[in-house]
Design a protein around this motif. Structure first.
Motif, short mmCIF file in Angstrom:
data_model
loop_
_atom_site.label_atom_id
_atom_site.label_comp_id
_atom_site.label_asym_id
_atom_site.label_seq_id
_atom_site.Cartn_x
_atom_site.Cartn_y
_atom_site.Cartn_z
N UNK A 404 -25.27 -14.66 -10.48
CA UNK A 404 -24.05 -15.46 -10.13
C UNK A 404 -23.12 -15.18 -8.99
N UNK A 405 -22.97 -13.96 -8.98
CA UNK A 405 -22.25 -12.98 -7.74
C UNK A 405 -22.98 -13.36 -6.54
N UNK A 406 -24.18 -13.01 -6.53
CA UNK A 406 -25.00 -13.16 -5.13
C UNK A 406 -24.76 -14.61 -4.86
N UNK A 407 -25.21 -15.62 -5.68
CA UNK A 407 -24.96 -17.08 -5.37
C UNK A 407 -23.86 -17.44 -4.72
N UNK A 408 -22.73 -16.90 -5.25
CA UNK A 408 -21.40 -17.33 -4.84
C UNK A 408 -20.93 -16.59 -3.53
N UNK A 409 -21.70 -15.26 -3.09
CA UNK A 409 -21.29 -14.76 -1.82
C UNK A 409 -22.33 -15.48 -0.95
N UNK A 410 -23.64 -15.64 -1.16
CA UNK A 410 -24.37 -16.66 -0.40
C UNK A 410 -23.97 -17.82 0.11
N UNK A 411 -23.33 -18.59 -0.67
CA UNK A 411 -22.52 -19.71 -0.43
C UNK A 411 -21.54 -19.43 0.56
N UNK A 412 -20.58 -18.27 0.60
CA UNK A 412 -19.56 -18.28 1.47
C UNK A 412 -20.36 -17.66 2.90
N UNK A 413 -21.35 -17.10 2.86
CA UNK A 413 -22.15 -16.96 4.07
C UNK A 413 -22.59 -18.03 4.74
N UNK A 414 -23.28 -18.96 3.92
CA UNK A 414 -23.77 -20.11 4.67
C UNK A 414 -22.81 -21.10 5.05
N UNK A 415 -21.74 -21.12 4.47
CA UNK A 415 -20.33 -22.00 4.81
C UNK A 415 -20.01 -21.40 6.21
N UNK A 416 -20.03 -20.33 6.55
CA UNK A 416 -19.80 -19.90 8.02
C UNK A 416 -20.97 -20.04 9.12
N UNK A 417 -22.07 -20.35 8.71
CA UNK A 417 -23.20 -20.53 9.72
C UNK A 417 -24.24 -19.65 9.13
N UNK A 418 -24.38 -18.48 8.58
CA UNK A 418 -25.50 -17.87 8.16
C UNK A 418 -26.48 -18.60 7.51
N UNK A 419 -27.67 -18.52 7.79
CA UNK A 419 -28.88 -19.19 7.01
C UNK A 419 -29.53 -18.23 6.26
N UNK A 420 -29.43 -18.14 4.69
CA UNK A 420 -29.62 -17.02 3.87
C UNK A 420 -31.00 -17.50 3.42
#
Length: 547
Positions: A404-420
């Motif tokens: 769950x924590x991974x998914x939340x952080x990954x979503x934050x990163x994707x929201x600024x442009x990271x392709x995770x």
């Protein structure tokens, strides 16, 4: 240094006006109190549900909490932490120690009347054998013994441990090539547990991979209050009382450490009476435990941090603007609210405020997705393609819900442009593989081994054999110089010295801390004498069970 035999044992605390579980001051005020009993009861089997089985039972070659707890019952160190504390050093196998003027020579007086579980004597020769073993680990084992390398600056002649000298049967001396004024507290680390030299040699502790050695799996031998009985891999480890223990024997006849990786299943097991206690209760279940009159809750304080880590020498994270973008992209408040509740707080420094010399002048970087996008654009990486790793089968104070924590952080990163691209591994493999280049971006954390700035900053980023920790590849001559200065600074200069260490890491961002978490355990009300500790090394010889 007070002799352990002269201090009141934790089992006497049950008559005090506190929870009879002997909880620390951080325990919840609403925790269910159990019925008071004036006298402990000997006998019985204590069953504890743990997050995972141990990585191994050779304490020198593991550094995870589940291994620490079991090994702390089998083995002992020269000195240890007082129950419930993170920084009070008290005697264990040594009764006293004396440094020379510049803390380069340390003399330890050893306890008399102690034998290993195999009947061989504990003496200065045994201490020397263990230190010489750690110092001269073959290269294949050094990556598993990284805490030794961190404390002594490396292995063999590359480290600061020059020699271990047997002065007489009960006296041993350590000679260092550089000052180490904090040596006693570093020797409370479980990796410095003293094992039987005879067993280490007979069962080939250093001849094969640490995870599969006969010593670490079938014949771990120490001096502790419990003796190894069996390890059913994938299920449980069982210990029995050491009837010949040098101090008062333990109350319990047997301890069963039952590995249950799922937090809900652990709680169900203690609610159903299948076990007597369960570790790492999910923060969302704390209220349910306190509302259950047949259970009691024990809270550990926070001595940890969870963070997003980088390989600082790899693209795109070798550019500090990309690391800064990650820092501004993560919504720490939302993560803490969702996954930790009252058991966590947002983090921006590696160590929590409870640790001495925490620099309160450094502020939490603002959650600012727009700034994160700008930083990525300035770095020429508007849409970085990254593999992002997380462990799948572990619960820690800083990671109660890894996916769950991974998914939340990954979503934050994707929201600024990271392709995770999500990547995962089981915990035991994760700890080792996170040192490889494949792990450029990954979730990790640090649970302190003792409550000091050096354990956080030196433990994570200290050089070993003049090379950076391969897990982070954080290379900074400025940091190394500041760390070395802080480690030997006089008392009146330590605060400024450690502030400099913190500022360098804060600016360089080899990791992005996001939480300081605390963890909890649930017990049946028949359990007494369990004293929780944030460092996760909890001695169970004072635990007893009522009817």
């Amino acid at each position: 240094m007070q002799d352990r035999k002269s201090r009141p044992r934790g089992r006497l605390l049950v008559v005090a006006a506190v929870l009879s579980l002997a909880l620390s001051a951080c325990a919840s005020a609403d925790s269910n109190s159990q019925s008071q009993s004036s006298e402990p009861v000997d006998g019985g089997v204590f069953r504890l549900a743990t997050v995972a089985e141990p990585a191994g039972l050779d304490p020198a070659l593991v550094f995870d909490g589940d291994s620490y707890r079991i090994n702390a019952q089998i083995y002992e160190t020269l000195v240890t932490l007082a129950p419930g504390t993170t920084s009070e050093v008290v005697p264990a196998l040594a009764t006293s120690y004396t440094p020379n003027e510049d803390a380069t020579e340390w003399t330890f007086q050893l306890r008399e009347g102690v034998t290993f579980h195999d009947g061989t004597p504990f003496d200065a020769a045994a201490v020397k054998f263990n230190f010489d073993r750690w110092k001269n680990f073959p290269e294949a084992l050094q990556s598993r013994a990284e805490l030794y390398g961190t404390v002594f600056g490396g292995f063999g002649d590359a480290g600061i441990l020059e020699s271990v000298d047997v002065v007489d049967e009960r006296t041993v001396g350590l000679r260092l090539s550089a000052p180490r004024p904090d040596l006693p507290i570093t020797l409370t680390l479980p990796v410095f547990s003293i094992a039987s030299p005879a067993a280490l040699q007979e069962y080939g502790a250093d001849e094969v991979d640490a995870a599969s050695s006969e010593f670490a799996n079938e014949h771990p031998v120490g001096t502790g209050p419990f003796v190894f009985d069996s390890w059913t891999h994938g299920d449980r480890v069982e210990l029995v009382r050491n009837e010949d223990y040098w101090d008062e024997p333990a109350h319990l006849d047997r301890i069963v450490f039952k590995a249950i990786s799922d937090a809900a299943a652990r709680l169900n097991a203690v609610q159903a009476g299948d076990v007597d206690g369960a570790d790492m209760i999910n923060p969302r279940d704390v209220e349910a435990v306190t509302a259950n009159s047949s259970l009691q809750l024990a809270l550990r304080g926070s001595c940890n941090s969870g963070f997003v880590a980088f390989k600082s020498d790899q693209e795109p994270f070798d550019d500090p603007r990309v690391r800064q973008a990650v820092s501004h992209a993560i919504n720490k408040e939302a993560i803490v609210d969702r996954f930790f509740g009252e058991t966590g707080e947002p983090a921006w420094l590696l160590m929590p405020e409870s640790i001495p010399f925490h620099d309160d002048s450094l502020e939490n970087p603002e959650y600012d997705p727009d700034l994160a996008r700008e930083l990525l654009a300035e770095a020429g990486e508007p849409n970085p393609v990254v593999d992002f790793w997380y462990p799948t089968d572990v619960t820690r104070p800083w990671l109660p819900d890894s996916q769950g924590i991974f998914q939340a952080i990954a979503a934050d990163l994707e929201a600024v442009g990271f392709q995770v691209t999500p990547r995962s591994a089981t915990w035991t493999a994760y700890l080792q593989d996170s040192k490889t280049p494949a792990y450029g971006l990954f979730l990790l954390g640090w649970s302190c081994d003792y409550g000091a700035a050096d354990n956080f900053y030196g433990g994570a980023f200290g050089y070993i054999d003049s090379a950076p920790n391969p897990r982070y590849q954080y290379t900074s001559d400025e940091f190394v110089a500041a760390l070395e200065t802080a480690q030997v600074a006089p008392e009146d200069q330590r605060e400024a010295a450690w502030a400099q260490v913190q500022r360098i890491v804060y600016d360089d961002l080899p990791v992005v801390p996001f939480v300081h978490g605390s963890s909890s355990l649930a017990f049946s009300t028949r359990v007494h004498g369990y004293e929780p500790n944030p460092v996760l090394v909890e001695h169970l010889d004072d635990v007893w069970l009522s009817d």
